[in-house]
Design a protein around this motif. Structure first.
Motif, PDB file in Angstrom:
ATOM      1  N   ARG A  97       0.835  -1.206   0.000  1.00 38.49           N
ATOM      2  CA  ARG A  97       0.000   0.000   0.000  1.00 38.49           C
ATOM      3  C   ARG A  97       0.868   1.254   0.000  1.00 38.49           C
ATOM      4  O   ARG A  97       0.555   2.234  -0.684  1.00 38.49           O
ATOM      5  CB  ARG A  97      -0.937   0.002   1.212  1.00 38.49           C
ATOM      6  CG  ARG A  97      -2.136  -0.930   1.062  1.00 38.49           C
ATOM      7  CD  ARG A  97      -3.208  -0.592   2.090  1.00 38.49           C
ATOM      8  NE  ARG A  97      -2.706  -0.772   3.456  1.00 38.49           N
ATOM      9  CZ  ARG A  97      -2.797  -1.902   4.142  1.00 38.49           C
ATOM     10  NH1 ARG A  97      -3.367  -2.972   3.585  1.00 38.49           N
ATOM     11  NH2 ARG A  97      -2.339  -1.977   5.373  1.00 38.49           N
ATOM     12  N   ALA A  98       1.957   1.225   0.761  1.00 33.70           N
ATOM     13  CA  ALA A  98       2.863   2.375   0.806  1.00 33.70           C
ATOM     14  C   ALA A  98       3.506   2.620  -0.555  1.00 33.70           C
ATOM     15  O   ALA A  98       3.607   3.763  -1.015  1.00 33.70           O
ATOM     16  CB  ALA A  98       3.936   2.165   1.874  1.00 33.70           C
ATOM     17  N   LEU A  99       3.922   1.542  -1.224  1.00 32.96           N
ATOM     18  CA  LEU A  99       4.520   1.686  -2.549  1.00 32.96           C
ATOM     19  C   LEU A  99       3.499   2.208  -3.558  1.00 32.96           C
ATOM     20  O   LEU A  99       3.812   3.059  -4.397  1.00 32.96           O
ATOM     21  CB  LEU A  99       5.094   0.350  -3.016  1.00 32.96           C
ATOM     22  CG  LEU A  99       6.345  -0.153  -2.279  1.00 32.96           C
ATOM     23  CD1 LEU A  99       6.719  -1.561  -2.752  1.00 32.96           C
ATOM     24  CD2 LEU A  99       7.525   0.789  -2.479  1.00 32.96           C
ATOM     25  N   GLU A 100       2.279   1.703  -3.470  1.00 35.75           N
ATOM     26  CA  GLU A 100       1.252   2.150  -4.406  1.00 35.75           C
ATOM     27  C   GLU A 100       0.909   3.627  -4.195  1.00 35.75           C
ATOM     28  O   GLU A 100       0.651   4.346  -5.166  1.00 35.75           O
ATOM     29  CB  GLU A 100       0.008   1.277  -4.266  1.00 35.75           C
ATOM     30  CG  GLU A 100       0.212  -0.129  -4.812  1.00 35.75           C
ATOM     31  CD  GLU A 100      -1.034  -0.985  -4.699  1.00 35.75           C
ATOM     32  OE1 GLU A 100      -1.834  -0.748  -3.770  1.00 35.75           O
ATOM     33  OE2 GLU A 100      -1.209  -1.875  -5.536  1.00 35.75           O
ATOM     34  N   ARG A 101       0.936   4.082  -2.947  1.00 34.22           N
ATOM     35  CA  ARG A 101       0.708   5.515  -2.709  1.00 34.22           C
ATOM     36  C   ARG A 101       1.864   6.331  -3.274  1.00 34.22           C
ATOM     37  O   ARG A 101       1.660   7.368  -3.914  1.00 34.22           O
ATOM     38  CB  ARG A 101       0.555   5.790  -1.209  1.00 34.22           C
ATOM     39  CG  ARG A 101      -0.773   5.363  -0.620  1.00 34.22           C
ATOM     40  CD  ARG A 101      -0.997   5.984   0.752  1.00 34.22           C
ATOM     41  NE  ARG A 101       0.061   5.582   1.698  1.00 34.22           N
ATOM     42  CZ  ARG A 101      -0.015   4.516   2.482  1.00 34.22           C
ATOM     43  NH1 ARG A 101      -1.086   3.730   2.429  1.00 34.22           N
ATOM     44  NH2 ARG A 101       0.952   4.231   3.320  1.00 34.22           N
TER      45      ARG A 101
END
Length: 287
Positions: free
Chosen positions: A203-207
């Protein structure tokens, strides 16, 4: 010159295994016509093309605890936990200088594999087709880990680590028509990645990469795709179509390893395994 392909997997500091393998090849004057590397494999391959045994080992063991080279504060100061400005600058020019004359005139075809953030696909950068400074950027892009490195821009296109889209580029060698392919892996036989990354990390990478939806898709699929490649590679090995060199015991070195003794042990494993497999590899190449 061996009429075959040499394919180098990445793995950050697990690349010390690859460094040991390549040093045995260099000491034996065994040079492959075509070489490609993903991520740390491209950096190890760089020293193989410049014909400098010991350089990969010396740099990583000397500087793994040096904040100029490796450290999370480099994320803010230099665009990544690994300071590539230092590596390709002061290290490459003065401290452990690369033999650029040998590198530039090498007849070996050499490609670094990076991921195009716009398409999520692997791109093969060939040394012979680029200016030296641009190819250095391509190697930097190939080794720029998502979340731990800044995006590298080359000719107006954003790139990241080749491992985002292609963990090991043996298919590229087969596509180029090589029927003798030697693959150096940094994981032992039977290794598989967990089907999904940590949900929090993903999720952090996608943000962070929300501007690049194709890259986000590649990151979501990276572990599954990696396992497909490994399974396919094992089948090709059983069929005798590729020759695989891999660690023969579990690898305890982490991606950001700072224990010099562990790095040296892995390097020595690479040398030992390559020596054990050398006769078999030469038989495969010359059949």
């Amino acid at each position: 010159m061996q009429k075959g392909a040499l394919v180098l997997e990445g793995g950050s500091l697990r690349g010390l295994f690859t460094a040991g393998v390549l040093d045995i090849l260099m000491e034996g004057q065994i040079w492959f016509e075509y070489v490609n590397g993903v991520s740390a494999g491209s950096l190890c391959g760089y020293n193989y093309i410049s014909r400098q045994p010991g350089r990969s080992r010396d740099i990583n063991e000397t500087f793994c605890n040096d904040r100029r080279y490796l450290g999370f504060d480099n994320l803010l100061r230099n665009g990544g936990v690994f300071n590539f400005d230092f590596l390709f600058g002061e290290v490459g020019d003065k401290l452990f200088p690369v033999d650029r004359a040998v590198f530039d005139r090498s007849p070996q075809l050499f490609e670094a594999v990076a991921t195009d953030c716009l398409t999520g696909k692997a791109v093969n950068f060939r040394k012979q087709e680029m200016a030296p400074a641009d190819f250095d950027l391509a190697c930097r892009a190939s080794s720029s880990m998502p979340g731990l490195s800044d995006i590298v821009w080359l000719n107006g296109i954003p790139y990241l680590d080749g491992g985002c889209s292609c963990g090991v580029a043996y298919r590229r060698a087969l596509e180029l028509g090589y029927d003798k392919v030697v693959v150096v892996l940094t994981r032992p036989a039977g290794f598989r990645k967990k089907p999904e990354q940590s949900a929090t990390l993903l999720r952090a990478l996608e943000r962070g990469y929300s501007r690049y939806p194709a890259l986000c898709t590649a990151l979501r699929d990276a572990n599954r795709h990696y396992n497909v490649l490994y399974a396919e590679l094992e089948q090709l090995e059983r069929e005798g179509r590729v020759f695989v060199i891999r660690p023969d015991r579990p690898v305890i070195v982490g991606r950001l390893e700072r224990n010099v003794q562990r790095l040296e042990s892995l390097y020595q494993d690479g040398r030992r395994v390559m020596l054990d497999r050398l006769d078999g590899m030469m038989l495969y190449l010359n059949q």
